[in-house]
Enzyme design. Structure first.
Site, PDB file in Angstrom:
ATOM      1  N   LYS A  51       0.836  -1.272  -0.043  1.00 21.31           N
ATOM      2  CA  LYS A  51      -0.089   0.107  -0.024  1.00 21.31           C
ATOM      3  C   LYS A  51       0.969   1.209  -0.035  1.00 21.31           C
ATOM      4  CE  LYS A  51      -4.335  -1.608   2.018  1.00 21.31           C
ATOM      5  NZ  LYS A  51      -4.242  -2.957   2.033  1.00 21.31           N
ATOM      6  N   GLU A  96      -9.888   7.521   3.504  1.00 23.51           N
ATOM      7  CA  GLU A  96     -10.853   6.664   4.350  1.00 23.51           C
ATOM      8  C   GLU A  96     -10.274   5.278   4.667  1.00 23.51           C
ATOM      9  OE1 GLU A  96     -11.371   6.600   0.991  1.00 23.51           O
ATOM     10  OE2 GLU A  96     -10.697   4.459   1.103  1.00 23.51           O
ATOM     11  N   SER A 118       1.740  -9.651  -0.790  1.00 24.51           N
ATOM     12  CA  SER A 118       1.462  -8.284  -0.709  1.00 24.51           C
ATOM     13  C   SER A 118       1.699  -7.849   0.497  1.00 24.51           C
ATOM     14  CB  SER A 118      -0.097  -8.250  -1.116  1.00 24.51           C
ATOM     15  OG  SER A 118      -0.793  -9.087  -0.348  1.00 24.51           O
TER      16      SER A 118
END
Ligand SMILES: *Cc1c(COP(=O)(O)O)cnc(C)c1O
Length: 388
Positions: free
Chosen positions: A84, A106, A373
């Site tokens: 991310k 958010e 990931s």
């Protein structure tokens, strides 16, 4: 192809008030993100701050057991422990170049909020994170992390007090304060240009994988497997290989408990066409268009929609999409811990589970890359509750 569309999917299905900030962002992407100045800055942040390139690691024990080579693309070793950060650093840098001092985000489980707060702190931006009040209670650790990083976490008490309500609040803030804020979206979802913007920042995963594959085994992988929530880590590793038809691309969705009527998060393989969060895609909905609750043991996969480009890759036949259950993912989680000394995120465990559950579909001696990931430290509470 129509602007902002991937085949029949994507677009901008948004209220009129959201068009000005989206148009400004699109203009900034064309002007800034492709400029040499920006790309040099971004490359330096990725290497010196994020810690890239992340390694491509051979699973020595598992590969021997299955008879082909399983390679892990180690996004778990990036700063903050997942892919991310590639996206949030890119968007934070873009906001800075656009002269916007505040990042809005958010977050549901909190991982995107932490990655955004991290990027904001690193680049001297303010950060406001909207989070459903229920999620604020459930994710106390991540709330504390965001606050340590200097972000302001605003609990949202309307509606179901979860991600959907947090998204609406963040978008309202963006519309009202367009001049000073950038809305940092967390995956390849939402209206154009977000799916393209987030993808561009995540393709570093695929570019590195291509180069490392040539170095480690002298060619391209036979298959690349990645989990799909919104779809950003998967599109990031797939995209640089789209033209290489000989490389199989497999996206793995969450089948939840796997029983016929259970809640799950398999929007591509089990969803239907519709509009969610500003884009036409495939999603989990009732016949009359109500969004259905999703479920996965992996918090990052628990989302009723998916990025539009994945639906296009599926309908065009370039990538295939499959699903694995919570139990299968937990099996792969355990295997990677015990046999390779790596504690994977529950999301990433879904990708590995597909490979371990389908060893017959891979040729002996072939090279299969699994996008790892993220790391699993964030999931220890869930694992403890399951009493594994
Ligand atoms: C958030 C997250 C995901 C799911 O998001 P995508 O946009 O589908 O990549 C997958 N793995 C990890 C570790 C995550 O934190």
């Amino acid at each position: 192809m129509q602007k902002g569309y991937y085949g029949a999917f994507g677009g901008q299905f948004v209220p009129e008030l959201l068009m000005p900030p989206l148009e400004e962002l699109e203009e900034a992407m064309a002007r800034i993100v492709r400029s040499r100045n920006f790309l040099t800055d971004y490359a330096q942040l990725l290497s010196d701050y994020v810690g890239r390139a992340t390694p491509l690691t051979l699973c020595r024990t598992l590969s021997q057991e299955v008879g082909f080579n399983i390679w892990l693309k180690r996004e778990d070793l990036a700063h903050t422990g997942a892919h991310k950060i590639n996206n949030t650093m890119g968007q934070a840098l873009l906001a800075k170049h656009m002269g916007k001092p505040i990042l809005l985000a958010e977050t549901g489980a909190g991982q995107h909020g932490v990655a955004t707060a991290t990027a904001a702190a690193a680049l001297g931006l303010e950060c406001v994170v909207y989070m459903g009040a229920t999620d604020v209670e459930r994710q106390a650790h991540n709330v504390r992390r965001m606050e340590l990083l200097g972000a302001e976490v605003r609990p949202v008490h309307s509606g179901t007090k979860t991600l959907k309500d947090a998204t609406n609040a963040a978008l309202r803030h963006w519309i009202a304060e367009q001049g000073t804020t950038h809305y940092c979206l967390g995956s390849v979802v939402g209206p154009h240009p977000f799916p393209e913007l987030v993808r561009d920042f995540q393709t570093v995963i695929g570019h590195e994988t291509r180069q490392q594959s040539v170095e480690k085994f002298g060619g391209l992988p036979d298959a690349i497997v990645a989990c799909v929530g919104g779809g950003s880590n998967a599109i990031g590793i797939f995209h640089p290989f789209l033209e290489d038809r000989e490389v199989r691309l497999v996206g793995v969705e969450a089948a939840g408990e796997g029983t016929p009527d259970c809640y799950h998060s398999a929007s591509i393989t089990k969803g239907t066409e519709g509009v969610l969060h500003g884009a036409k895609s495939r999603l989990l909905q009732t016949p009359d268009g109500q969004i259905m609750p999703s479920h996965s043991v992996a918090p990052g996969l628990d989302y009723p929609g998916v990025g539009p480009e994945h639906v296009h890759l599926e309908t065009s036949g370039r990538a295939e999409y499959v699903s694995v259950t919570d139990d299968q993912a937990l099996g792969a989680f355990r295997a990677l811990c015990r046999k390779e000394g790596i504690i994977p995120a529950l999301e990433s465990s879904h990708a590995l589970a597909y490979v371990l559950e389908n060893i017959d579909v891979f040729e002996p001696g072939s090279n299969v890359v699994v996008n790892l990931s993220g790391r699993g430290d964030k999931d220890l509470g869930i694992i403890a509750e399951l009493d594994l």
